[in-house]
Design a protein around this motif. Sequence first.
Motif, short mmCIF file in Angstrom:
data_model
loop_
_atom_site.label_atom_id
_atom_site.label_comp_id
_atom_site.label_asym_id
_atom_site.label_seq_id
_atom_site.Cartn_x
_atom_site.Cartn_y
_atom_site.Cartn_z
N ALA A 140 -2.56 6.71 7.23
CA ALA A 140 -3.22 6.92 5.93
C ALA A 140 -4.48 6.06 5.81
N LYS A 141 -4.40 4.83 6.28
CA LYS A 141 -5.55 3.92 6.17
C LYS A 141 -6.71 4.37 7.05
N LEU A 142 -6.42 5.05 8.14
CA LEU A 142 -7.49 5.59 8.99
C LEU A 142 -8.27 6.69 8.27
N GLY A 143 -7.68 7.23 7.21
CA GLY A 143 -8.30 8.35 6.50
C GLY A 143 -9.67 8.04 5.95
N THR A 144 -9.91 6.79 5.51
CA THR A 144 -11.22 6.43 4.95
C THR A 144 -12.33 6.69 5.95
N ASP A 155 -6.92 1.54 -6.73
CA ASP A 155 -6.93 2.79 -5.99
C ASP A 155 -8.24 2.98 -5.23
N THR A 156 -8.13 3.61 -4.07
CA THR A 156 -9.26 4.12 -3.31
C THR A 156 -9.02 5.63 -3.17
N PRO A 157 -9.98 6.38 -2.64
CA PRO A 157 -9.74 7.82 -2.47
C PRO A 157 -8.54 8.16 -1.59
N THR A 158 -8.12 7.22 -0.72
CA THR A 158 -7.02 7.54 0.20
C THR A 158 -5.76 6.72 -0.03
N MET A 159 -5.86 5.57 -0.73
CA MET A 159 -4.73 4.65 -0.82
C MET A 159 -4.57 4.08 -2.22
N TRP A 160 -3.29 3.72 -2.54
CA TRP A 160 -2.97 2.84 -3.65
C TRP A 160 -2.68 1.46 -3.08
N HIS A 161 -3.10 0.42 -3.79
CA HIS A 161 -2.82 -0.96 -3.36
C HIS A 161 -2.33 -1.77 -4.54
N SER A 206 0.83 -1.22 0.00
CA SER A 206 0.00 0.00 0.00
C SER A 206 0.85 1.26 0.00
N ALA A 207 0.24 2.34 -0.47
CA ALA A 207 0.87 3.66 -0.42
C ALA A 207 -0.22 4.71 -0.36
N LYS A 208 0.04 5.79 0.35
CA LYS A 208 -0.95 6.85 0.51
C LYS A 208 -1.10 7.67 -0.76
N ARG A 209 -2.36 7.97 -1.13
CA ARG A 209 -2.62 8.83 -2.27
C ARG A 209 -2.10 10.24 -2.00
N GLN A 210 -1.70 10.95 -3.07
CA GLN A 210 -1.19 12.31 -2.96
C GLN A 210 -2.17 13.28 -3.62
N SER A 211 -2.29 14.47 -3.07
CA SER A 211 -3.22 15.45 -3.61
C SER A 211 -2.76 16.00 -4.96
N ASN A 212 -1.45 16.08 -5.15
CA ASN A 212 -0.90 16.53 -6.43
C ASN A 212 -0.95 15.38 -7.44
N LYS A 213 -1.55 15.62 -8.60
CA LYS A 213 -1.79 14.56 -9.57
C LYS A 213 -0.49 13.91 -10.05
N GLN A 214 0.52 14.70 -10.33
CA GLN A 214 1.79 14.16 -10.80
C GLN A 214 2.48 13.36 -9.71
N ASP A 236 7.09 -4.31 -1.36
CA ASP A 236 5.64 -4.48 -1.46
C ASP A 236 5.26 -5.64 -2.36
N ASN A 237 6.02 -5.87 -3.42
CA ASN A 237 5.74 -7.01 -4.29
C ASN A 237 6.02 -8.33 -3.58
N TYR A 238 7.03 -8.35 -2.74
CA TYR A 238 7.31 -9.55 -1.94
C TYR A 238 6.16 -9.82 -0.98
N GLU A 239 5.72 -8.78 -0.29
CA GLU A 239 4.60 -8.90 0.64
C GLU A 239 3.35 -9.40 -0.09
N HIS A 240 3.13 -8.87 -1.29
CA HIS A 240 1.95 -9.26 -2.07
C HIS A 240 2.04 -10.71 -2.53
N ARG A 241 3.20 -11.13 -2.97
CA ARG A 241 3.35 -12.48 -3.49
C ARG A 241 3.09 -13.53 -2.42
N LEU A 242 3.46 -13.25 -1.17
CA LEU A 242 3.17 -14.18 -0.08
C LEU A 242 1.67 -14.45 0.02
#
Length: 398
Positions: free
Chosen positions: A381-385, A271-277, A216-224, A239-245
């Motif tokens: 960041a996850k509490l943001g939802t 994507d969610t409004p607050t996070m990338w997964h 996971s990673a927190k979404r940023q307000s700046n589009k770029q 993160d890819n290692y964690e995901h593969r498990l």
Amino acid sequence: MQHFNAEGEKLSLKSVQPRGFYFSSQERTIIGNGLRHFISIPAQGGEELHSELQKEISRCFKKEIERGVDNPILIGCIPFDVSAPSCLYVPENVTSYSNRPDLNNEPNVLGSINDFGVVSKRSKPNESSFKEAVDKAVGKFKSTELEKAVLSRVLEIELNSDVDVEQILTRLIKQNPKGFHFSIPQPDRSVLVGASPELLIRKEGGSIYSNPLAGSAKRQSNKQQDKITSEKLQGSVKDNYEHRLVIDQIATQLSPYCQTLHVPQQPSLFDTPTMWHLATSIEGELKDAQTNALQLACLLHPTPAVCGYPFNLSHDAIKELEPHDRGMFTGMVGWCDAQGNGEWAVTIRCGKVRDNSVRLFAGAGIVDASCPNAEWAETEAKLGTMLDAFGLKEQEVA
């Protein structure tokens, strides 16, 4: 048969007194009212048809069919610890829609919430204790065969007025249109409410679908900057290692039940409004179409995405390092019917509400490359939802 909650108090239909049940996804919405049966039997062994849980559900469904219900539906939640009581209901009346209610014609939903004031707040564990637990978990990777452990925290908030749960649910649906939304009353008079992004399992006929998230990673307000963040996540070795498990474990568990199972080699971005997964869409056809959705959900739960890997070591680490009982957090929530179809989501991005008291939950997957500061930031960041649904800013409860 008598059933008891974690405090040893006897549970009965009278003690539950539900205010209605709700679960929705982009596929279907289930709304239940009234109560015919309450099932608190633990889900341990629930993947087997001869388990106590499955036999009790079958008994309840049979009673409903005998009174003229064509296809009874069960709705509710199962805790992270499957040896603890379940919270499952067969409602008296159920309305099912092929999609969720359209909120586009309700423009004032996001602006209509009361302005809550925070009377008190407490994180359990606090920031320093959480980071210390991360360090201890990383230490275990070096001294044991533990490869991943998911650590969580609870944010307890007292507000200056009671919470209208229906209003919070409506805002969650509006703010998180791709999520799995739920409102499930609990025996302690609280309500479990949330908007999970993660599908544990969906079954329709002989077809199954799972969409696990990990990394996971927190979404940023700046589009770029947000685009850069997503690209970094997609390329992250950690993160890819964690995901593969997670993916390998789910594929291993589902394979014996499937005649075909498609598991993509690489994850995609979700994507969610607050996070990338990082997400992987797993699809399959069952060998036996009679295997029901709850059996499959119990087979998979808890996945390495919410517990860790391997299971026994990660479960032990959680018991040692977490100072709280997760309860329904990182459990599963959803529904199934008498035909075996159903949909179960992982119970994340959620909270428990009782009057003016709120308990919000968040967790982070810890692997050998984890940094305590980054893992704490991920939980923030996850509490943001849920904070967004209450109209609260992160700084107001920091």
